[in-house]
Design a protein around this motif. Structure first.
Motif, PDB file in Angstrom:
ATOM      1  N   GLU A 187     -66.081  58.489 -42.620  1.00 44.76           N
ATOM      2  CA  GLU A 187     -65.369  59.286 -41.961  1.00 44.76           C
ATOM      3  C   GLU A 187     -64.467  58.587 -40.894  1.00 44.76           C
ATOM      4  O   GLU A 187     -65.019  57.710 -40.238  1.00 44.76           O
ATOM      5  N   GLU A 188     -63.173  58.538 -40.639  1.00 44.90           N
ATOM      6  CA  GLU A 188     -62.551  57.854 -39.539  1.00 44.90           C
ATOM      7  C   GLU A 188     -62.021  58.973 -38.480  1.00 44.90           C
ATOM      8  O   GLU A 188     -61.207  59.734 -39.037  1.00 44.90           O
ATOM      9  N   ILE A 189     -62.125  58.643 -37.089  1.00 46.67           N
ATOM     10  CA  ILE A 189     -61.572  59.476 -36.112  1.00 46.67           C
ATOM     11  C   ILE A 189     -60.727  58.392 -35.159  1.00 46.67           C
ATOM     12  O   ILE A 189     -61.201  57.559 -34.859  1.00 46.67           O
ATOM     13  N   ALA A 190     -59.252  58.809 -35.329  1.00 51.67           N
ATOM     14  CA  ALA A 190     -58.348  58.025 -34.572  1.00 51.67           C
ATOM     15  C   ALA A 190     -58.234  58.445 -33.139  1.00 51.67           C
ATOM     16  O   ALA A 190     -58.178  59.783 -32.836  1.00 51.67           O
ATOM     17  N   LEU A 191     -58.996  57.567 -32.145  1.00 51.44           N
ATOM     18  CA  LEU A 191     -58.721  58.000 -30.901  1.00 51.44           C
ATOM     19  C   LEU A 191     -57.448  57.594 -30.440  1.00 51.44           C
ATOM     20  O   LEU A 191     -57.068  58.282 -29.305  1.00 51.44           O
ATOM     21  N   THR A 192     -56.579  56.831 -30.908  1.00 51.45           N
ATOM     22  CA  THR A 192     -55.170  56.426 -30.531  1.00 51.45           C
ATOM     23  C   THR A 192     -54.180  56.650 -31.697  1.00 51.45           C
ATOM     24  O   THR A 192     -54.524  56.376 -32.730  1.00 51.45           O
ATOM     25  N   MET A 193     -53.012  56.725 -31.476  1.00 50.21           N
ATOM     26  CA  MET A 193     -52.053  57.042 -32.631  1.00 50.21           C
ATOM     27  C   MET A 193     -50.603  56.176 -31.931  1.00 50.21           C
ATOM     28  O   MET A 193     -49.648  56.076 -32.819  1.00 50.21           O
ATOM     29  N   ASP A 194     -50.663  55.376 -30.794  1.00 48.33           N
ATOM     30  CA  ASP A 194     -49.473  54.984 -30.226  1.00 48.33           C
ATOM     31  C   ASP A 194     -49.570  53.356 -30.328  1.00 48.33           C
ATOM     32  O   ASP A 194     -48.628  52.582 -29.816  1.00 48.33           O
ATOM     33  N   GLY A 195     -50.699  52.838 -30.948  1.00 45.50           N
ATOM     34  CA  GLY A 195     -50.662  51.138 -31.207  1.00 45.50           C
ATOM     35  C   GLY A 195     -49.708  50.778 -31.924  1.00 45.50           C
ATOM     36  O   GLY A 195     -49.242  51.326 -33.001  1.00 45.50           O
ATOM     37  N   THR A 196     -48.969  49.751 -31.663  1.00 42.09           N
ATOM     38  CA  THR A 196     -48.040  48.872 -32.511  1.00 42.09           C
ATOM     39  C   THR A 196     -48.205  47.479 -32.596  1.00 42.09           C
ATOM     40  O   THR A 196     -49.008  46.924 -31.795  1.00 42.09           O
ATOM     41  N   THR A 197     -47.337  46.831 -33.188  1.00 42.02           N
ATOM     42  CA  THR A 197     -47.718  45.299 -33.291  1.00 42.02           C
ATOM     43  C   THR A 197     -47.651  44.482 -32.183  1.00 42.02           C
ATOM     44  O   THR A 197     -48.434  43.678 -31.859  1.00 42.02           O
ATOM     45  N   ASN A 198     -46.717  44.920 -31.135  1.00 39.83           N
ATOM     46  CA  ASN A 198     -46.563  44.389 -29.928  1.00 39.83           C
ATOM     47  C   ASN A 198     -47.123  45.124 -28.850  1.00 39.83           C
ATOM     48  O   ASN A 198     -46.992  44.687 -27.551  1.00 39.83           O
ATOM     49  N   LEU A 199     -47.962  46.228 -28.916  1.00 43.67           N
ATOM     50  CA  LEU A 199     -48.517  46.950 -27.994  1.00 43.67           C
ATOM     51  C   LEU A 199     -49.738  47.633 -28.697  1.00 43.67           C
ATOM     52  O   LEU A 199     -49.774  48.767 -29.233  1.00 43.67           O
ATOM     53  N   ARG A 200     -50.839  46.864 -28.752  1.00 44.95           N
ATOM     54  CA  ARG A 200     -51.872  47.169 -29.568  1.00 44.95           C
ATOM     55  C   ARG A 200     -53.284  47.243 -28.707  1.00 44.95           C
ATOM     56  O   ARG A 200     -53.391  46.790 -27.476  1.00 44.95           O
TER      57      ARG A 200
ATOM     58  N   SER B 224     -72.201  51.731 -31.141  1.00 41.52           N
ATOM     59  CA  SER B 224     -72.459  52.400 -29.749  1.00 41.52           C
ATOM     60  C   SER B 224     -74.207  52.171 -29.537  1.00 41.52           C
ATOM     61  O   SER B 224     -74.994  51.918 -30.809  1.00 41.52           O
ATOM     62  N   PRO B 225     -74.622  52.228 -28.451  1.00 39.11           N
ATOM     63  CA  PRO B 225     -76.012  51.983 -27.851  1.00 39.11           C
ATOM     64  C   PRO B 225     -76.954  52.845 -28.879  1.00 39.11           C
ATOM     65  O   PRO B 225     -78.183  52.449 -28.906  1.00 39.11           O
ATOM     66  N   ASP B 226     -76.603  54.066 -28.924  1.00 41.89           N
ATOM     67  CA  ASP B 226     -77.517  55.079 -29.747  1.00 41.89           C
ATOM     68  C   ASP B 226     -77.355  54.944 -30.928  1.00 41.89           C
ATOM     69  O   ASP B 226     -78.160  55.702 -31.984  1.00 41.89           O
ATOM     70  N   LYS B 227     -76.738  53.886 -31.735  1.00 37.97           N
ATOM     71  CA  LYS B 227     -76.543  53.541 -33.159  1.00 37.97           C
ATOM     72  C   LYS B 227     -75.882  54.506 -33.916  1.00 37.97           C
ATOM     73  O   LYS B 227     -75.964  54.694 -35.060  1.00 37.97           O
ATOM     74  N   LYS B 228     -75.251  55.619 -33.449  1.00 36.38           N
ATOM     75  CA  LYS B 228     -74.544  56.674 -34.141  1.00 36.38           C
ATOM     76  C   LYS B 228     -73.300  56.519 -34.436  1.00 36.38           C
ATOM     77  O   LYS B 228     -72.484  56.991 -35.353  1.00 36.38           O
ATOM     78  N   TRP B 229     -72.429  55.409 -33.768  1.00 34.13           N
ATOM     79  CA  TRP B 229     -71.023  55.490 -33.881  1.00 34.13           C
ATOM     80  C   TRP B 229     -70.602  53.983 -33.931  1.00 34.13           C
ATOM     81  O   TRP B 229     -71.250  53.069 -33.342  1.00 34.13           O
ATOM     82  N   GLU B 230     -69.439  53.513 -34.607  1.00 40.90           N
ATOM     83  CA  GLU B 230     -68.850  52.282 -34.477  1.00 40.90           C
ATOM     84  C   GLU B 230     -67.554  52.520 -34.111  1.00 40.90           C
ATOM     85  O   GLU B 230     -66.749  53.346 -34.669  1.00 40.90           O
TER      86      GLU B 230
ATOM     87  N   LEU C 178     -57.368  52.398 -32.222  1.00 43.83           N
ATOM     88  CA  LEU C 178     -58.698  52.298 -31.905  1.00 43.83           C
ATOM     89  C   LEU C 178     -59.221  53.607 -32.750  1.00 43.83           C
ATOM     90  O   LEU C 178     -58.725  54.673 -32.709  1.00 43.83           O
ATOM     91  N   TYR C 179     -60.327  53.221 -33.521  1.00 43.18           N
ATOM     92  CA  TYR C 179     -61.100  54.224 -34.197  1.00 43.18           C
ATOM     93  C   TYR C 179     -62.552  54.225 -34.228  1.00 43.18           C
ATOM     94  O   TYR C 179     -62.948  53.200 -33.739  1.00 43.18           O
ATOM     95  N   LEU C 180     -62.902  55.486 -34.555  1.00 47.19           N
ATOM     96  CA  LEU C 180     -64.580  55.749 -34.306  1.00 47.19           C
ATOM     97  C   LEU C 180     -64.848  56.143 -35.736  1.00 47.19           C
ATOM     98  O   LEU C 180     -64.011  56.881 -36.590  1.00 47.19           O
ATOM     99  N   SER C 181     -66.064  55.713 -36.202  1.00 40.60           N
ATOM    100  CA  SER C 181     -66.575  56.285 -37.668  1.00 40.60           C
ATOM    101  C   SER C 181     -68.131  56.398 -37.326  1.00 40.60           C
ATOM    102  O   SER C 181     -68.809  55.588 -36.525  1.00 40.60           O
ATOM    103  N   PRO C 182     -68.691  57.429 -38.163  1.00 39.68           N
ATOM    104  CA  PRO C 182     -70.209  57.563 -37.757  1.00 39.68           C
ATOM    105  C   PRO C 182     -70.812  56.290 -38.495  1.00 39.68           C
ATOM    106  O   PRO C 182     -70.307  56.133 -39.519  1.00 39.68           O
ATOM    107  N   VAL C 183     -71.902  55.817 -38.035  1.00 38.53           N
ATOM    108  CA  VAL C 183     -72.555  54.725 -38.746  1.00 38.53           C
ATOM    109  C   VAL C 183     -73.283  55.270 -39.860  1.00 38.53           C
ATOM    110  O   VAL C 183     -73.998  56.279 -39.788  1.00 38.53           O
ATOM    111  N   GLN C 184     -73.051  54.538 -40.923  1.00 42.61           N
ATOM    112  CA  GLN C 184     -73.826  55.170 -42.361  1.00 42.61           C
ATOM    113  C   GLN C 184     -75.120  54.770 -42.549  1.00 42.61           C
ATOM    114  O   GLN C 184     -75.433  53.630 -42.157  1.00 42.61           O
ATOM    115  N   ASP C 185     -75.990  55.656 -43.123  1.00 43.02           N
ATOM    116  CA  ASP C 185     -77.189  55.335 -43.279  1.00 43.02           C
ATOM    117  C   ASP C 185     -77.307  54.528 -44.617  1.00 43.02           C
ATOM    118  O   ASP C 185     -76.117  54.543 -45.263  1.00 43.02           O
TER     119      ASP C 185
END
Length: 713
Positions: A159-172, A129-135, A143-150
């Motif tokens: 830490e992993e934060i799942a933004l979605t849970m519906d992704g599949t091989t053919n719908l990703r 992210s532009p503020d360097k806090k997230w990737e 799609l996942y988020l994680s805090p940028v590690q020092d």
């Protein structure tokens, strides 16, 4: 110097053999002379200047071929002063101590960086992210988020934060398309409905690595195939939730790409090309409520040539500069980014914008190349122009009659302008950008030595097309020691691909695909007929669902006009040859216009548009697949063949499926037609080597000169 001496000798041989061999048997000496004609370019002195601007300075250098040898020039653009050296290192001596950095820049080798092209299905790196806090990244199709590690936290479980849970091989979710809002509060990407792409087999019959053939596969979508669908998705990072978007209108797509965020994070944009290429949308997604509005919604009954699209966002998207053919010519429009309405048609007239080079936002000026606005001049000649965004102040910065190529200094205060035509050797100028005034003439090309040996300068020729009104333009190439009292067969080199215009507009002393054939005793012509680009929309639209047309009625009218003027052009002996789409055109000449064309060589041809790559063929033939594909097919119309045909293609062609030519062969056999075929092991789409060119030349000598070619050594 040995090369130059050889060239003189070869040109003298041209004088010795030219007239005799023109009326007598074509000999091995003629073939040898033709094979080495390309070396005669050594007799062209002071050709086009190719400047190398030195960093941000007003200095540049160039290499120049002269009668005494090759020399290097250093030029001060501010006054046009030139300094000459025998080699590149010698130029460094012209710099003062204060200019040491410039000298070092002059001598350093250009750093070549590897391409960073990536397939859309390859796993990309996390996007920070532009503020360097997230990737943000995709894992297991979600799609996942994680805090940028020092640095101190590296190696620890992140830490992993799942933004979605519906992704599949053919719908990703596509991690390669992730874009962060500038304020780091929102995140956009695309959700992909994947399909398995068609693959074509290629058999390498004679590999160097082993005795047995090798089967290769290539991903290769064809017209009518099911395509993947890319739809935009938006996430509120702080709320950890998806903002629902109405994306149903964009399901029927050729492609959809995200094109970035507004600087104030209010919205992001995407471009949508509807399947069939008749609608193109620039959409803007409002992140406050997920609503989508169209800043541009270009629609046509034929096709939008999306490869020629141009868009430039001004003032954080409050205005857009957009290219369109909505008035029948390719022009620039200033669009109001708040409502999608046209604020100003920036350029206007019966001419076309070819390429936008630079937009000066502060000065509200756009710099671009254009063609067709000078009456009487070849309408394809490129001129470098500028105009204010309010439509005033149009200036042709390169008014000289010719095809122009410009190169600017880093600060754009000065530029070199090289102009030429097939019948005009290059003139290289140095100009000021402010008023386009000349600073100096850098070089003027000298071809007198080449002309003294019998070389014939090409002729730029125009005649009326099929409608009796439209000017059709092309070039005529004559052999050395041309004799107007003789009769010459005429051969057309054809390429009628609608994606561009194709006849050379720059000066070329010799042409790899033309000059050798010319020197065997032929007049060769190249022509841009209707259905090709860079003229009016109506001129271009002739190709729509009608690639078999290939501008043939215009080409034939043009050659008849040339033949009426030049009685030595024998229009009873007309041949044609071409590569790729030109290969399709060449064979089509013997199917649909065999009362005029008698002999054809089709190299690596796309003989049925259903067999070729999707992006090129659906662009012109449309979607869904209909009867027009069959009507333009050389396979389905093979039974119409009259004349002498040679088919050439390579077994490893991954641009045009080799099966396209083999299906033509099958159809010709079933129709009981006589023809010749050359199927080349190990060859790809790049056909122009000495073996296949020799075979093509022999074919024309035998069937148009009615002579038996000399035996091969």
């Amino acid at each position: 110097m040995r090369t130059k001496a050889l060239c003189y000798l070869l040109c003298l041989l041209g004088m010795a053999f030219g007239t005799e061999s023109a009326s007598a048997q074509v000999t091995r000496a003629d073939y040898q002379r033709a094979d080495t004609i390309l070396k005669c370019s050594e007799l062209v002195y002071s050709p086009a200047v190719h400047p190398e601007w030195i960093d941000s300075s007003h200095y540049f250098w160039y290499k120049n071929h002269e009668k005494e040898g090759d020399f290097f020039y250093l030029v001060n653009a501010e006054n046009g002063k030139k300094q000459r050296a025998a080699d590149k290192k010698g130029l460094a001596a012209f710099f003062s101590k204060k200019q040491k950095q410039l000298a070092e820049s002059l001598l350093k080798e250009e750093e070549r960086k590897p391409d960073r092209w990536r397939r859309r299905d390859e796993a990309p790196e996390p996007v920070v992210s532009p503020d360097k806090k997230w990737e943000a990244y995709v894992k297991d199709n979600n799609l996942y988020l994680s805090p940028v590690q020092d640095e101190k936290d590296k190696g620890k479980q992140k830490e992993e934060i799942a933004l979605t849970m519906d992704g599949t091989t053919n719908l990703r979710y596509d991690g390669g398309a992730v874009i962060w809002s500038p304020d780091s509060r929102k995140l956009a990407t695309v959700k992909v409905r994947d399909v398995k792409e068609r693959r074509i087999p290629l058999i390498e019959s004679s590999p160097s690595s082993q005795k047995q053939p090798i089967l290769q596969w290539r991903d290769y979508a064809k017209p009518g195939d099911v395509l993947p669908v890319y739809l935009p998705v938006l996430f509120d990072v702080e709320a950890r939730k998806q903002i629902v978007l109405d994306v149903a209108p964009y399901e029927n797509q050729f492609y959809l790409n995200l094109t970035g965020w507004r600087e104030d994070s209010r919205a992001f944009t995407f471009e949508f090309n509807q399947r069939g290429h008749q609608r193109y949308v620039i959409g803007e997604v409002n992140v406050a409520d997920g609503s989508i509005r169209h800043l541009v919604d270009e629609q046509t009954k034929t096709f939008i040539y999306y490869y020629n699209n141009y868009r430039y966002d001004l003032n954080d998207g409050k205005e857009l500069l957009w290219i369109s053919e909505r008035d029948g010519w390719r022009h620039l429009y200033l669009i109001d980014g708040t409502n999608g309405q046209v604020k100003q048609q920036v350029t206007k007239g019966e001419w076309v914008v070819r390429h936008v080079d630079h937009v000066d936002e502060a000065g509200r000026v756009v710099y671009f190349t254009a063609s067709g606005f000078n009456k009487g001049e070849d309408p394809y000649n490129l001129h470098y122009c500028r105009i204010n965004l309010d439509g005033t102040g149009f200036t042709d910065m390169t008014p000289e009659d010719g095809n122009h190529h410009v190169t600017f200094s880093a600060d754009r205060n000065y530029f070199t302008d090289v102009y030429s035509r097939p019948d005009l050797p290059p003139v290289s100028l140095l100009k000021r950008t402010a008023d386009a005034s000349p600073v100096a003439e850098l070089q003027k090309c000298d071809v007198s030595g080449l002309q003294a040996k019998g070389w014939q300068i090409p002729e730029v020729f125009s005649a009326k097309g099929r409608d009796g009104k439209t000017d059709i333009w092309g070039n005529i190439y004559r052999p050395m020691n041309f004799d107007a009292s003789r009769s010459y067969p005429v051969v057309e080199m054809i390429y009628a691909g609608p994606h561009d215009s194709h006849v050379d507009k720059d000066f070329k002393p010799v042409h790899h695909l033309i000059s050798k054939l010319v020197e065997l005793g032929f007049i060769v012509v190249s022509i841009d007929g209707m259905g090709t680009s860079n003229r009016s929309k109506a001129f271009h639209d002739v190709c729509w669902k009608n690639l078999k047309d290939a501008g043939f009625p215009d080409r034939i009218a043009w050659m008849k006009a040339a033949g009426a003027k030049y009685k030595y052009m024998d229009l009873e002996r007309v041949g044609i040859y071409g590569w790729s789409a030109g290969g399709q055109n060449a064979m089509a000449a013997l199917l649909f216009h065999n009362d005029f064309y008698k002999v054809a060589v089709a190299l690596c041809g796309c003989h049925d548009n259903r067999m070729d790559k999707i992006w090129w063929n659906e662009q012109w033939m449309g979607y869904p697949i209909d009867a027009s594909y069959s009507a333009s097919s050389n396979v389905d119309n093979a039974y119409l063949l009259k004349g002498k045909l040679l088919l050439i293609n390579g077994e490893l062609d991954d641009n045009v499926d080799p099966a396209s030519t083999l299906q033509v062969v099958s159809a010709l056999m079933k129709a009981g037609k006589n023809f010749e075929q050359l199927y080349l092991p190990g060859k790809t789409h790049s056909l122009g080597g000495p073996f296949e060119m020799h075979k093509m030349h022999d074919f024309f000598v035998k069937n148009l000169l009615n002579q038996e070619p000399p035996a091969w050594e």
